[in-house]
Design a protein around this motif. Sequence first.
Motif, PDB file in Angstrom:
ATOM      1  N   ASP A 513       1.096  -1.481   0.355  1.00 29.92           N
ATOM      2  CA  ASP A 513      -0.021   0.501   0.273  1.00 29.92           C
ATOM      3  C   ASP A 513       1.263   1.716  -0.158  1.00 29.92           C
ATOM      4  O   ASP A 513       0.733   1.830  -0.307  1.00 29.92           O
ATOM      5  N   THR A 559      -5.019  -1.806   2.508  1.00 31.22           N
ATOM      6  CA  THR A 559      -5.658  -3.629   2.141  1.00 31.22           C
ATOM      7  C   THR A 559      -4.579  -5.092   2.958  1.00 31.22           C
ATOM      8  O   THR A 559      -5.452  -5.765   3.059  1.00 31.22           O
ATOM      9  N   GLU A 560      -4.308  -4.357   3.986  1.00 30.41           N
ATOM     10  CA  GLU A 560      -3.471  -6.038   4.487  1.00 30.41           C
ATOM     11  C   GLU A 560      -3.960  -6.181   6.036  1.00 30.41           C
ATOM     12  O   GLU A 560      -3.433  -5.411   6.875  1.00 30.41           O
ATOM     13  N   TYR A 564      -3.137  -3.668  10.045  1.00 29.71           N
ATOM     14  CA  TYR A 564      -4.876  -2.135  10.317  1.00 29.71           C
ATOM     15  C   TYR A 564      -4.775  -1.251  11.503  1.00 29.71           C
ATOM     16  O   TYR A 564      -4.411  -0.485  11.233  1.00 29.71           O
ATOM     17  N   THR A 585     -10.249   0.763   1.863  1.00 29.22           N
ATOM     18  CA  THR A 585     -10.037  -0.171   2.439  1.00 29.22           C
ATOM     19  C   THR A 585     -10.759  -1.508   1.950  1.00 29.22           C
ATOM     20  O   THR A 585     -11.257  -1.411   1.794  1.00 29.22           O
ATOM     21  N   SER A 586      -9.767  -2.409   1.787  1.00 35.50           N
ATOM     22  CA  SER A 586     -11.292  -2.986   2.051  1.00 35.50           C
ATOM     23  C   SER A 586     -10.786  -4.133   2.927  1.00 35.50           C
ATOM     24  O   SER A 586     -12.288  -5.067   2.749  1.00 35.50           O
ATOM     25  N   ASP A 587     -11.153  -3.329   4.449  1.00 38.69           N
ATOM     26  CA  ASP A 587     -11.880  -3.786   5.580  1.00 38.69           C
ATOM     27  C   ASP A 587     -13.163  -3.687   5.745  1.00 38.69           C
ATOM     28  O   ASP A 587     -13.915  -2.625   4.856  1.00 38.69           O
ATOM     29  N   SER A 604     -12.175  -7.352  -0.911  1.00 42.49           N
ATOM     30  CA  SER A 604     -10.742  -7.734  -0.530  1.00 42.49           C
ATOM     31  C   SER A 604     -10.851  -9.223  -0.909  1.00 42.49           C
ATOM     32  O   SER A 604     -11.336  -9.641  -2.131  1.00 42.49           O
ATOM     33  N   SER A 607      -4.187  -9.934   0.109  1.00 43.74           N
ATOM     34  CA  SER A 607      -3.582  -7.974  -0.357  1.00 43.74           C
ATOM     35  C   SER A 607      -2.431  -7.512  -1.417  1.00 43.74           C
ATOM     36  O   SER A 607      -2.923  -6.703  -0.998  1.00 43.74           O
ATOM     37  N   GLU A 610      -4.405  -7.577  -3.711  1.00 39.11           N
ATOM     38  CA  GLU A 610      -5.987  -6.572  -3.935  1.00 39.11           C
ATOM     39  C   GLU A 610      -5.168  -4.625  -3.764  1.00 39.11           C
ATOM     40  O   GLU A 610      -5.872  -4.446  -4.353  1.00 39.11           O
ATOM     41  N   SER A 611      -3.771  -5.150  -3.391  1.00 39.17           N
ATOM     42  CA  SER A 611      -3.581  -3.559  -3.313  1.00 39.17           C
ATOM     43  C   SER A 611      -3.656  -2.907  -4.678  1.00 39.17           C
ATOM     44  O   SER A 611      -3.931  -1.194  -4.713  1.00 39.17           O
TER      45      SER A 611
END
Length: 646
Positions: A513, A559-560, A564, A585-587, A604, A607, A610-611
């Motif tokens: 990220d 994304t990790e 977070y 974010t993917s959170d 998500s 990660s 997906e970043s």
Amino acid sequence: MCGIVGYVGEKEATPVLINSLKKLEYRGYDSSGIAVINSAWNEDSSDEAIIVRKCKGAIKFLEEKIEAELVKGAINGKVGIAHTRWATHGEPSDLNAHPHTDVSGTIAVVHNGIIENYGELKAWLQSRGVVFKSQTDTEVIAHLLNYFYTQGAEGVRSENTRGDIFASVHAARQKLVGSYALGVICKDFPDRLICVRKESPLIIGLGQNENFIASDVPAVLEYTREVYFLEQDEMAVLYNDHVDLFNAYAEKVVRQPFHVDWDISSAEKGGYAHFMLKEIHEQPKALHDTLKAHLVTEKSASGGKEGKPVALSFSDEINDADFKKMIQNAKRIVITACGTAYHAGVVGKYAFEKFARLPTNVDVASEFRYRDPILDKDDVFIVVSQSGETADTLAALRLAKSRGAKIIAITNCVGSTVSRESDYVIYTLAGPEIAVASTKAYTTQLMCLYMLALCFGSERGVLSRAEFERLLTELESISDKAQNILDNKTEIQKFASKQFNKSKIFYIGRQFDSANSLESAMKLKEDSYMHCEAFAAGELKHGPIALVDKDTLVIAIATEPSLYEKLASNIIEVKSRGAATMVITSDTSGAFDSCCDSVIQIPSGESALESMLSVIPAQLFAYYCSVLRGNDPDKPRNLAKSVTVE
Ligand code: F6R
């Protein structure tokens, strides 16, 4: 991406085709060509039945090439097709330019798209004695059509293709895998033009005693505003006084034409306000095409549908045995590039170290070339360049080559200097990028770097087969996830409308990220002219936090999941000093709800891969801020698309 046009009517076809083609030059401009059915031809004459003229370079070179013949009336015909190319298979050259014809010159074809099974079809045709002239995937279509037209079709639903050009096109398209918009003419049917499309766009323009095909509406707007948008798998036959439309089963369909009331410039942008916005939206397809060109899937037992991905193949561009040897011998990866492409290289470093466990250096090309760098013959040197012509990148490539390193190029331009001077080339299939600020080139460069890193990891035994296949499946999902982000872009637009007057913006992130933050910040600088920097989030407290106050916006990329909590602490630090905060974010657990003014959700998954999706909201944010501040996002001040001087 290429541009195709076709004409059937009462006028001379060539001037109309050239004029229409110029409106599509934004779709590709490395070579062009025309084919018209010669009105002077008869069985006894020695003339060409279909006159084909092709030329490397911009359309103006084709015009110059045919000018004298046109004046003499040597290219007369009322039915024709034309093409402006953006090379994907085979370098830009007269020979590889479209239209392509079969060996007998009976049929000519123009094509936009990619035929994924062209290698298989080529081998099949070669085993039946067909000799190929070009390196293109399109040439197989011309020969396949002629085969069905003269010999009959095998194993497809239209049995009676002999002497029937419509049935031959219908049969051939059932053999083609991939994407295509095709325009076809046949000397034995001098009153018609046939077209068909799958995935690639095609429209039909309806005139008075003339009809047209084109990849895009601007090509026909000077002649008509009544169009059919050809739908997936539809075919059409155009005559000068009417057009017949057919569905995938070759059954006639009837529908009302659409009246176009847009102006030409907005039509060129496909209805988007700017090329940048259009190119941001082209990313799902560009990512899909770039991966698809190399992904090998297992055919599932049922119904011959594509199964799960099992391997990556670079054999179109690369001799596999040499490539594998290079991978085994590699001691280190060195990535060099400029600007956005350099940022892709920074992500590449994380990818090679994570997935292939190879030490990786990444360098700005303008620094590398003057540093007397340490290089070895077992170093794999990767240059990344959208244009393939950047002066600093080329100088770095030549220096690395002179020191014996093996060179892999990642570029968007077939036939570019970078592609010609490298040992191996992997193409980003992004199509031409018109907006100065790079968007789809960046994400497709990441796709190529990820593919290479996974390939190195798998070949060197770092990744188990199961892990490799799992990561390939994740990569396959990226294109749909990119589409999901674009479908939800209004949140980003709203956020931009509140923040576009901030004086200082910082992007922060950790690991992958942090690498993607660099590119996110660059987009905002280039397009909005807002002062923006990117920092590894952990570095904030070592200096940059001194700049944070109530005029600051901090955008975090997260994304990790394992990081977070750490990132949330960084965000709390800047928020307590008055900064506005947003997280991409993917959170989904609400980890950032209490510390961020705005949360932009991205899909998500793994990660590390997906970043790359986080840059899409950042591109949109930059675009909206640019428009809100009254800038031209397609042409940022002081910048050029291709930097061919130092
Ligand atoms: C920024 C941008 C530039 C280019 C750089 C290298 O949006 O496009 O930073 O990335 O000039 O260009 P290429 O990739 O053509 O070598």
